[in-house]
Design a protein around this motif. Structure first.
Motif, PDB file in Angstrom:
ATOM      1  N   UNK B 285      54.301  59.636  51.218  1.00 51.77           N
ATOM      2  CA  UNK B 285      55.352  58.402  50.909  1.00 51.77           C
ATOM      3  C   UNK B 285      55.821  58.509  49.452  1.00 51.77           C
ATOM      4  N   UNK B 286      56.519  57.530  49.080  1.00 48.91           N
ATOM      5  CA  UNK B 286      56.835  57.507  47.894  1.00 48.91           C
ATOM      6  C   UNK B 286      55.987  56.843  46.833  1.00 48.91           C
ATOM      7  N   UNK B 287      56.058  57.044  45.618  1.00 46.35           N
ATOM      8  CA  UNK B 287      55.177  56.448  44.595  1.00 46.35           C
ATOM      9  C   UNK B 287      56.067  55.004  43.997  1.00 46.35           C
ATOM     10  N   UNK B 288      55.055  54.043  43.961  1.00 43.45           N
ATOM     11  CA  UNK B 288      55.651  52.966  43.222  1.00 43.45           C
ATOM     12  C   UNK B 288      55.820  53.357  41.783  1.00 43.45           C
ATOM     13  N   UNK B 289      56.733  52.714  41.203  1.00 40.37           N
ATOM     14  CA  UNK B 289      56.648  52.793  39.631  1.00 40.37           C
ATOM     15  C   UNK B 289      55.667  51.395  39.431  1.00 40.37           C
ATOM     16  N   UNK B 290      54.461  51.711  39.066  1.00 40.30           N
ATOM     17  CA  UNK B 290      53.690  50.681  38.907  1.00 40.30           C
ATOM     18  C   UNK B 290      53.843  50.099  37.255  1.00 40.30           C
ATOM     19  N   UNK B 291      53.523  48.747  37.091  1.00 39.15           N
ATOM     20  CA  UNK B 291      53.833  48.208  35.782  1.00 39.15           C
ATOM     21  C   UNK B 291      54.933  47.447  35.463  1.00 39.15           C
ATOM     22  N   UNK B 292      56.145  47.715  36.495  1.00 44.97           N
ATOM     23  CA  UNK B 292      57.286  46.859  36.355  1.00 44.97           C
ATOM     24  C   UNK B 292      57.173  45.734  37.331  1.00 44.97           C
ATOM     25  N   UNK B 298      59.603  56.044  43.740  1.00 43.04           N
ATOM     26  CA  UNK B 298      60.321  57.063  43.585  1.00 43.04           C
ATOM     27  C   UNK B 298      59.636  58.107  44.871  1.00 43.04           C
ATOM     28  N   UNK B 299      60.707  58.947  45.176  1.00 42.19           N
ATOM     29  CA  UNK B 299      60.295  60.022  46.189  1.00 42.19           C
ATOM     30  C   UNK B 299      60.442  61.557  45.418  1.00 42.19           C
TER      31      UNK B 299
END
Lengths: 341, 341
Positions: B285-292, B298-299
């Motif tokens: 699955x996609x990756x979260x943009x962590x920290x925002x 994002x895939x």
């Protein structure tokens, strides 16, 4: 002349090292100096009837451990099996050395005892990795130099090219930069600047083919894969881990599989053996410490006897071809000396 | 609320994106805003009879290309499908977004439009990677931040822990540092200092388990694999490359193999399909943009429809769980705030 073999270094020493020595001596008549625990070596040599004409034993009382600090080792373990190998090389008692010990200590000994070529700032490890069509590429740096400058990376590209040209007579090898994207503007600061420098560089020694991603290197036409030693070592060990993980999943599925699947896998035993022989990292030969005035080969700590044996053979070849001197001569004449100094 | 899907971004857009949308709408009744070329989207929606109650089309006239400079994209392509997704999110028209476009542009849009949590210096991509026993670990950073400081890496460990705790209710996840050796003193300057900082850190949020090599992560008990985005992305793509290379060798050996081997492989077709489903990166699955402050996923540019569909589902889950707000609340209270600010 002989090759010195560090019998003590590495995860599986000394048995694996001595098995490799036996093969090199018996099959290839290579003359070896075995360095390490005298009693262990002597017992093996007697038991396996290694010919005394080809074997010399040089005792050492210390061993470099995997967690030892490289610089402290050079200063404090002056009778380590690794150090004794280097001393034998610098005193011209042997023409090269092979060790599967602490790789940081290999770098430190190489730099401080063998010395770098003039103008070369740091050494690099260069490991052959198989790729499609039974070809291979040279990974530079595989872990000698973890914090690289642009200049050092350009030097590694050149050192790898000279090694490859000497070894395989490949003309003008293709250098690719291992990066996080194929586009020109990808990577960290060092990778971006290395890309720019290599793109602007005019040299006959190698051809720069741009950025490459890890997912495509095995099917690319790259000859030298350039990357700093930190990411390069992570690349090398990750592909090992991935293949191991694939086999784990395979075994698990077979275990849980149908009888027909179990039988089919049994019939494929030889086929899997052929694949493993090609991709198993422990079979690869040692990596030369490129950039130093001598023939020092480092093997992975978990190398099997075949890998150590392969490294001994490459070290022999390097002597016969006078590789180190030829690389030094070439370095002193080539056009891009301005990059090197 | 809906999830915005960037239909144009990535290598295989827009067909793959729309296939994923169809699955999410029809199987899970997820409400989607499809952003991109209006004509293409409308044609697909009509042809595949996607229910109008769950689909909204928002046209955009520009596309972020893979080679575009992230900062220039934010400044100049204000009607790109990616940008419009972010604008829909910041205006609260959607509760999250999914894109398989240029990852650098995803970072730039996330930082400039969604904004970082207070004290967090940089975002990271966190990708789940399968490991033994049907478990997985979270790779932080998978490529958002290629030049990391120690502080940023410690922040990524914390962000990954909060995400994992929220997602899987794993208590005090185990954080390992991807490095070139398992010993304490290994790595480049940033890795060494990160090791020292994490070793000295007392926190209830995660447990630091030390250095890990790529060859052992798949069989380790690590929950979060910490590394800078340059080496992390190389790790991620190299394991992909290695598995592809394994399959290449396999096919080659089968092609050259005996009739019995060919027949055996045919009988193992389903077994290989089961393995591929588990390890194929394009399924992740996609990756979260962590920290925002938001839900941006994002895939990989080469993702298949299943991967995009998985990302849409995780984005939905993140909204339902109020993940971003909960992470912000937690960040403002935890003890190790001194590390963060």
């Amino acid at each position: 002349m002989s090759i010195a073999l560090d019998v003590m270094g590495g995860d599986l020493a000394p048995k694996i090292r001595l098995d490799a020595a036996e093969k090199a001596v018996k099959e290839d008549k290579i003359s070896l100096v075995l360095v390490g625990d005298e009693k262990i070596i002597k017992t093996y040599v007697d038991k396996h009837k290694l010919p005394s004409s080809l074997i010399e034993i040089v005792p050492s009382t210390q061993t470099v451990e995997m967690g030892d600090s490289p610089i402290q080792v050079v200063r404090q373990k002056k009778d380590s099996s690794m150090r004794v190998c280097f001393d034998l090389h610098t005193s011209n008692h042997v023409s090269g050395l092979v060790s599967a010990g602490n790789s940081g200590a290999m770098v430190a000994h190489s730099v401080l005892l063998l010395k770098l070529y003039p103008c070369i700032e740091r050494p690099c490890f260069s490991v052959f990795i198989p790729k499609r069509e039974s070809q291979s590429f040279l990974l530079c740096d595989a872990g000698a130099n973890v914090d690289c400058t642009v200049k050092q990376l350009v030097q590694f590209a050149l050192l790898g090219s000279l090694y490859l040209t000497g070894l395989h007579e490949r003309k003008r090898p293709k250098v690719g930069l291992l990066n996080i994207g194929a586009e020109d503007n990808k990577g960290n600061v060092v990778a971006k600047n290395t890309f720019d420098t290599l793109s602007a560089l005019e040299t006959n020694e190698f051809e720069f083919i741009g950025n490459l991603e890890g997912k495509e290197v095995f099917e690319s036409d790259v000859d030298i894969l350039l990357v700093d030693g930190f990411a390069g070592n992570i690349f090398l060990k990750s592909i090992q881990g991935a293949v191991k993980y694939f086999y784990y999943n395979f075994k698990r599925e077979v275990h849980n599989g149908s009888l027909i699947e179990k039988a089919s896998v049994y019939l494929l035993k030889n086929l899997f053996k052929r694949i493993t022989n090609r991709i198993d990292y422990s079979n690869f030969s040692g990596a030369p410490v490129l950039g130093v005035q001598g023939n020092a080969f480092v093997c992975h700590g978990g190398s099997n006897a075949q890998a150590i044996y392969n490294a001994i053979k490459v070290a022999c070849w390097a002597e016969q071809e006078n590789l180190s001197e030829r690389m030094a001569d070439k370095l002193s004449t080539i056009e891009i000396q301005k990059i090197l100094c």
